[in-house]
Design a protein around this motif. Structure first.
Motif, PDB file in Angstrom:
ATOM      1  N   ASP A   1       0.821  -1.224   0.000  1.00  0.00           N
ATOM      2  CA  ASP A   1       0.000   0.000   0.000  1.00  0.00           C
ATOM      3  C   ASP A   1       0.847   1.263   0.000  1.00  0.00           C
ATOM      4  OD1 ASP A   1      -2.417   1.342  -0.082  1.00  0.00           O
ATOM      5  OD2 ASP A   1      -2.651   1.395   2.093  1.00  0.00           O
ATOM      6  N   GLY A   2       2.088   1.197  -0.470  1.00  0.00           N
ATOM      7  CA  GLY A   2       2.885   2.405  -0.626  1.00  0.00           C
ATOM      8  C   GLY A   2       3.297   3.064   0.669  1.00  0.00           C
ATOM      9  N   TYR A   3       3.633   2.260   1.696  1.00  0.00           N
ATOM     10  CA  TYR A   3       4.026   2.869   2.970  1.00  0.00           C
ATOM     11  C   TYR A   3       5.196   2.115   3.584  1.00  0.00           C
ATOM     12  CZ  TYR A   3       1.669  -0.952   5.478  1.00  0.00           C
ATOM     13  OH  TYR A   3       1.295  -2.184   5.960  1.00  0.00           O
ATOM     14  N   VAL A   4       5.828   2.769   4.565  1.00  0.00           N
ATOM     15  CA  VAL A   4       6.899   2.184   5.360  1.00  0.00           C
ATOM     16  C   VAL A   4       6.537   2.345   6.823  1.00  0.00           C
ATOM     17  CG1 VAL A   4       9.300   2.531   6.122  1.00  0.00           C
ATOM     18  CG2 VAL A   4       8.750   2.539   3.678  1.00  0.00           C
ATOM     19  N   LEU A   5       6.692   1.276   7.587  1.00  0.00           N
ATOM     20  CA  LEU A   5       6.468   1.361   9.031  1.00  0.00           C
ATOM     21  C   LEU A   5       7.695   1.949   9.710  1.00  0.00           C
ATOM     22  CD1 LEU A   5       4.757  -2.069   9.831  1.00  0.00           C
ATOM     23  CD2 LEU A   5       3.709   0.190   9.960  1.00  0.00           C
ATOM     24  N   ASN A   6       7.450   2.825  10.678  1.00  0.00           N
ATOM     25  CA  ASN A   6       8.546   3.466  11.408  1.00  0.00           C
ATOM     26  C   ASN A   6       8.499   3.062  12.875  1.00  0.00           C
ATOM     27  OD1 ASN A   6      10.494   5.074  12.522  1.00  0.00           O
ATOM     28  ND2 ASN A   6       9.330   6.974  12.360  1.00  0.00           N
ATOM     29  N   PRO A   7       9.215   1.995  13.242  1.00  0.00           N
ATOM     30  CA  PRO A   7       9.222   1.575  14.652  1.00  0.00           C
ATOM     31  C   PRO A   7      10.230   2.344  15.489  1.00  0.00           C
ATOM     32  CG  PRO A   7      10.525   0.063  13.364  1.00  0.00           C
ATOM     33  CD  PRO A   7       9.994   1.085  12.400  1.00  0.00           C
TER      34      PRO A   7
ATOM     35  N   VAL B   1       4.914   7.321   5.528  1.00  0.00           N
ATOM     36  CA  VAL B   1       5.544   6.782   6.735  1.00  0.00           C
ATOM     37  C   VAL B   1       4.459   6.604   7.786  1.00  0.00           C
ATOM     38  CG1 VAL B   1       7.274   7.120   8.531  1.00  0.00           C
ATOM     39  CG2 VAL B   1       7.728   7.926   6.206  1.00  0.00           C
ATOM     40  N   ARG B   2       4.354   5.415   8.338  1.00  0.00           N
ATOM     41  CA  ARG B   2       3.343   5.130   9.349  1.00  0.00           C
ATOM     42  C   ARG B   2       4.003   4.608  10.616  1.00  0.00           C
ATOM     43  NH1 ARG B   2      -1.116   1.544   5.944  1.00  0.00           N
ATOM     44  NH2 ARG B   2      -1.486   3.070   4.248  1.00  0.00           N
ATOM     45  N   GLU B   3       3.454   4.991  11.737  1.00  0.00           N
ATOM     46  CA  GLU B   3       3.873   4.405  13.001  1.00  0.00           C
ATOM     47  C   GLU B   3       3.174   3.060  13.158  1.00  0.00           C
ATOM     48  OE1 GLU B   3       6.005   5.635  15.379  1.00  0.00           O
ATOM     49  OE2 GLU B   3       6.482   7.292  14.020  1.00  0.00           O
ATOM     50  N   PRO B   4       3.902   1.997  13.530  1.00  0.00           N
ATOM     51  CA  PRO B   4       3.237   0.702  13.721  1.00  0.00           C
ATOM     52  C   PRO B   4       2.284   0.756  14.907  1.00  0.00           C
ATOM     53  CG  PRO B   4       5.500   0.608  14.504  1.00  0.00           C
ATOM     54  CD  PRO B   4       5.338   1.939  13.820  1.00  0.00           C
ATOM     55  N   ALA B   5       1.170   0.036  14.791  1.00  0.00           N
ATOM     56  CA  ALA B   5       0.212   0.004  15.890  1.00  0.00           C
ATOM     57  C   ALA B   5       0.827  -0.639  17.125  1.00  0.00           C
ATOM     58  CB  ALA B   5      -1.042  -0.760  15.464  1.00  0.00           C
TER      59      ALA B   5
ATOM     60  N   VAL C   1       7.828  -6.229  13.346  1.00  0.00           N
ATOM     61  CA  VAL C   1       8.525  -7.502  13.167  1.00  0.00           C
ATOM     62  C   VAL C   1       7.811  -8.344  12.114  1.00  0.00           C
ATOM     63  CG1 VAL C   1       9.262  -9.637  14.283  1.00  0.00           C
ATOM     64  CG2 VAL C   1       9.421  -7.471  15.516  1.00  0.00           C
ATOM     65  N   ARG C   2       6.487  -8.366  12.156  1.00  0.00           N
ATOM     66  CA  ARG C   2       5.729  -9.167  11.180  1.00  0.00           C
ATOM     67  C   ARG C   2       5.894  -8.617   9.767  1.00  0.00           C
ATOM     68  NH1 ARG C   2       2.185  -9.190  15.542  1.00  0.00           N
ATOM     69  NH2 ARG C   2       0.959  -7.457  14.708  1.00  0.00           N
TER      70      ARG C   2
END
Length: 285
Positions: free
Chosen positions: A149-155, A214-218, A224-225
């Motif tokens: 979906d065109g995003y990167v998670l930012n942990p 850029v999205r913050e992971p829930a 990790v997943r």
């Protein structure tokens, strides 16, 4: 003869190119020599598996220098390689370790690398330890969510680090393997610029022309997943979560000048790496 393990990986491929360009005779250890077909034609290929010590003698025979890279968890592969190196009379090991061994307290990933370093030290073979920080190629871990979906998670939040191009690690490894004065040394290797994840994504977006969110992971586990959609061993998952927490807390970022001092040039930039690899991200989108 110089023996290279991990030659089909991000650092090993670049090291093979460095050695071939310098006309240094070398041999690569490969579980599947067909996977090594893309390596320079001058590389001697020998079938062997660090997980199976009975297969190592032909690869190590006549080798006097060893580039040792062992992925995953545990020390078995290092122990097998060290035993084969001792039997073959190897005189110098250049080992790819991690800057995580410098942690105080040492995180899980640092402890794993420290245990491997201790095995090599105990062998009595002179060694050079390369301790890089995060690789620029870790950005490839973003491909699944970019594709989705065109995003990167930012942990990592506002945490910063200085990613290094594996080609620079390989250039330092080649120097340590072929020049005098590097035995007994420990080199902490980083890139020349520190970034947050959001800043890296902005550089990647500019290089590819993609609008990457850029999205913050829930939850930390979501990050990790995203990296291991088929699951990861619990010890590895826990270590990754620990690494994310440490990175989030470091808003300065470790940066060294080791690459410049050793190679006489600045390390490669993340922008240049993104330009070289832009097509891989465009195809994912």
């Amino acid at each position: 003869m110089l023996l290279v393990t991990g030659a089909t990986g991000n650092v090993g491929r670049e090291l093979a190119r460095e050695l071939d360009a310098a006309c240094v005779p070398f041999r690569v250890l490969a579980r599947d020599p067909d996977r090594a077909a893309a390596l320079p034609a001058g590389a001697e290929r020998v079938r062997g598996d660090l997980g199976d010590p009975a297969t190592l003698a032909p690869a190590f025979a006549g080798a006097d220098r060893l580039f040792l890279l062992t992925p995953g968890i545990g020390t078995d592969h290092v122990r097998h390689a060290v035993a084969a190196a001792q039997a073959a009379g190897v005189r110098h090991i250049v080992h790819l370790s991690s800057f995580n061994v410098l942690g105080d307290p040492m995180p899980a990933m640092g402890r794993w690398h420290h245990e491997r370093e201790q095995v090599i030290r105990a062998s009595g073979i002179p060694v050079t330890f390369l301790r890089p920080g995060g690789f620029m190629t870790n950005a490839f871990d973003w491909l699944p969510t970019i594709r989705e979906d065109g995003y990167v998670l930012n942990p990592a939040g506002q945490g910063r680090y200085a990613p290094i191009d594996p080609a620079d690690i390989a250039a330092v490894a080649a120097l340590a393997l072929t020049a005098e004065g590097h035995q007994g040394r420990e080199y902490v290797l980083t890139g020349g610029e520190t970034f947050t994840v959001a800043e890296q994504v902005a550089v990647l977006s500019a290089a590819t022309g993609l609008g990457i969110e850029v999205r913050e992971p829930a939850t930390p586990g979501e990050a990790v997943r995203a990296r291991f959609p088929d699951g990861a061993p619990q010890a590895l998952a826990d270590a990754i979560l620990e690494g994310f927490a440490l990175l989030r807390a470091d808003t300065s970022g470790l940066r060294t000048d080791t690459v410049r001092r050793l190679l006489g040039r600045e390390p490669g930039t993340f922008a240049d790496w993104c330009k070289r690899n832009a097509d891989a991200f465009r195809r994912a989108a």
